[in-house]
Design a protein around this motif. Structure first.
Motif, short mmCIF file in Angstrom:
data_model
loop_
_atom_site.label_atom_id
_atom_site.label_comp_id
_atom_site.label_asym_id
_atom_site.label_seq_id
_atom_site.Cartn_x
_atom_site.Cartn_y
_atom_site.Cartn_z
N ILE A 1 47.13 14.66 -5.83
CA ILE A 1 45.99 14.76 -4.92
C ILE A 1 46.42 15.12 -3.49
N GLY A 2 47.71 14.98 -3.21
CA GLY A 2 48.20 15.13 -1.84
C GLY A 2 48.10 16.53 -1.27
N LYS A 3 48.39 17.55 -2.09
CA LYS A 3 48.33 18.93 -1.57
C LYS A 3 46.90 19.30 -1.21
N GLY A 4 45.96 18.93 -2.08
CA GLY A 4 44.56 19.20 -1.76
C GLY A 4 44.12 18.47 -0.50
N TYR A 5 44.57 17.23 -0.37
CA TYR A 5 44.22 16.47 0.83
C TYR A 5 44.77 17.16 2.08
N ALA A 6 45.97 17.70 1.99
CA ALA A 6 46.55 18.42 3.14
C ALA A 6 45.70 19.63 3.50
N LEU A 7 45.16 20.33 2.49
CA LEU A 7 44.29 21.47 2.78
C LEU A 7 43.00 21.02 3.45
N ASP A 8 42.46 19.88 3.01
CA ASP A 8 41.26 19.35 3.66
C ASP A 8 41.53 19.05 5.13
N ARG A 9 42.69 18.48 5.41
CA ARG A 9 43.03 18.17 6.80
C ARG A 9 43.23 19.45 7.62
N CYS A 10 43.79 20.49 6.99
CA CYS A 10 43.92 21.77 7.68
C CYS A 10 42.54 22.35 8.01
N ARG A 11 41.60 22.19 7.09
CA ARG A 11 40.24 22.67 7.36
C ARG A 11 39.64 21.94 8.56
N GLU A 12 39.85 20.63 8.65
CA GLU A 12 39.37 19.89 9.82
C GLU A 12 39.98 20.43 11.10
N HIS A 13 41.28 20.75 11.02
CA HIS A 13 41.98 21.27 12.20
C HIS A 13 41.40 22.63 12.61
N PHE A 14 41.15 23.50 11.65
CA PHE A 14 40.57 24.81 11.97
C PHE A 14 39.16 24.65 12.53
N ALA A 15 38.39 23.72 11.98
CA ALA A 15 37.02 23.53 12.47
C ALA A 15 37.03 23.08 13.93
N SER A 16 37.98 22.22 14.28
CA SER A 16 38.05 21.73 15.65
C SER A 16 38.45 22.83 16.64
N HIS A 17 39.02 23.93 16.11
CA HIS A 17 39.40 25.06 16.96
C HIS A 17 38.50 26.28 16.73
N GLN A 18 37.37 26.06 16.07
CA GLN A 18 36.37 27.11 15.84
C GLN A 18 36.92 28.32 15.08
N ILE A 19 37.86 28.08 14.18
CA ILE A 19 38.34 29.14 13.30
C ILE A 19 37.50 29.08 12.03
N LYS A 20 36.84 30.19 11.69
CA LYS A 20 35.81 30.14 10.64
C LYS A 20 36.17 30.88 9.36
N ASN A 21 37.14 31.77 9.41
CA ASN A 21 37.44 32.59 8.23
C ASN A 21 38.93 32.49 7.89
N TYR A 22 39.23 31.91 6.72
CA TYR A 22 40.63 31.74 6.33
C TYR A 22 40.72 31.35 4.86
N LEU A 23 41.90 31.56 4.33
CA LEU A 23 42.22 31.15 2.96
C LEU A 23 43.51 30.34 3.00
N LEU A 24 43.48 29.15 2.41
CA LEU A 24 44.63 28.25 2.40
C LEU A 24 45.13 28.09 0.97
N HIS A 25 46.43 28.26 0.79
CA HIS A 25 47.08 28.05 -0.52
C HIS A 25 48.09 26.92 -0.39
N ALA A 26 48.15 26.07 -1.41
CA ALA A 26 49.26 25.13 -1.56
C ALA A 26 49.84 25.35 -2.95
N GLY A 27 50.84 26.22 -3.02
CA GLY A 27 51.35 26.63 -4.32
C GLY A 27 50.30 27.43 -5.05
N HIS A 28 50.36 27.40 -6.39
CA HIS A 28 49.38 28.12 -7.19
C HIS A 28 48.23 27.23 -7.62
#
Length: 337
Positions: A159-186
């Motif tokens: 569950i940890g890799k997905g959680y890290a992506l969720d936290r990255c999304r929070e970070h992008f939202a706080s900086h008004q970045i709206k368009n991105y794709l995040l990968h953690a492995g395959h």
């Protein structure tokens, strides 16, 4: 670099990557995203490094390692985000009747998957391992963790890799970045906004799903927007004993590797939930997964199982729009729920 049909439209992507959590974390940004986007992406990867230090059982000073050492003796205080993640993991354990279990490492060890030295264990060894696991022994209260079993241990690898992506999304939202794709492995992917070019038409990002039997090939493409995907499969870690194949995804309830699922992909708003549920759905199969999704409307799945005929894959689908899914592999039969 991809050229646009419109000369004034920049459609190539910025790719910012780093190895963390035993896989490659990759952030893809549209080239015309705001100027600070690349710097924000680097900060997001720094956050992933911090989370690994906090969550990994392979870091002796991590919060999870400390909990594993001491929580059977007395309650251990943990950070609010760690407590939140453990609470989610236990909730999914309850909702899936134990099919996802962060305490199941003893089974991975007895089967040899933990060290990638696979072996067929004795039935007594499986029984003994099962007696040392179960989230019923995991007590969570007021940002503290305690164990009701002296041999209990937790591992957030599922569950940890997905959680890290969720936290990255929070970070992008706080900086008004709206368009991105995040990968953690395959196995873990999170898409937000749109891939900007002349063909996507605000449909989000197109993701290729790996073939469960031939990992270097693709099974299907799916459009993903403001959601995450988690995939569980055993194509890369398995062994044969007396002609029978044993994969590394173990049903914590029986103690034996799952036999009748090839891969399970879950789409959810939460990447952490998608990761955990992909493992659970791999274990419980499409019919039980359907019951779960009917009670959780934001969750959908694509589950591959062996067909009745040789080399045929049955692709079980719930909650995925037809126009968002393109099957690219041969010998695939679709079953919609």
């Amino acid at each position: 670099m991809q050229n646009s049909s419109h000369p004034d439209e920049q459609t190539y992507l910025l790719d910012i990557s780093r190895r963390a959590m035993a896989c490659q974390f990759q952030i893809l940004l549209n080239a015309d995203e705001q100027h600070s986007a690349a710097e924000t992406a680097v900060q997001a990867l720094d956050l992933v490094d911090e989370l690994e230090e906090q969550l990994s059982i392979f870091r002796s000073e991590s919060e999870i390692s400390r909990v594993n050492r001491l929580a059977a003796e007395k309650p251990q205080a943990v950070s609010a985000n760690v407590f939140q993640l453990l609470t989610l993991a236990k909730q999914i354990w309850q909702e899936t009747n134990g099919a996802f279990d962060i305490t199941s490492t003893p089974l991975s060890k007895v089967w040899g998957f933990h060290t990638r030295q696979s072996t067929l264990p004795l039935p007594d060894d499986i029984t003994s391992a099962k007696q040392t696991l179960g989230c019923q022994f995991l007590q969570l209260k007021n940002n503290t963790v305690s164990f009701d079993h002296a041999q209990l241990e937790i591992n957030l690898g599922g569950i940890g890799k997905g959680y890290a992506l969720d936290r990255c999304r929070e970070h992008f939202a706080s900086h008004q970045i709206k368009n991105y794709l995040l990968h953690a492995g395959h196995s873990s992917i999170l898409a937000h906004g749109n891939r900007k070019n002349s063909t996507t038409k605000n449909r989000g990002w197109q993701i290729a799903l790996r073939h469960p039997l031939i990992p270097q090939r693709h099974l299907a493409n799916i459009w993903l927007q403001d959601h995450a995907i988690g995939t569980s499969g055993d194509a890369n870690q398995f062994f044969y004993h007396q002609g029978k194949r044993y994969g590394h995804v173990i049903d914590p309830r029986s103690g034996w590797p799952v036999q009748h699922t090839l891969s399970a992909t879950v789409i959810s708003h939460s990447a952490a939930a998608a990761d955990a549920l992909a493992t659970a759905f791999f274990v419980i199969g499409p019919e039980n997964a359907t019951q779960y999704c009917q009670q959780h409307p934001d969750t959908s799945f694509i589950i591959a199982t062996p067909g009745d005929r040789n080399r045929v894959i049955e692709l079980h689908i719930f909650g995925v729009e037809k126009e968002d899914l393109e099957v690219t592999a041969n010998n695939v039969e679709l079953i919609e729920y």
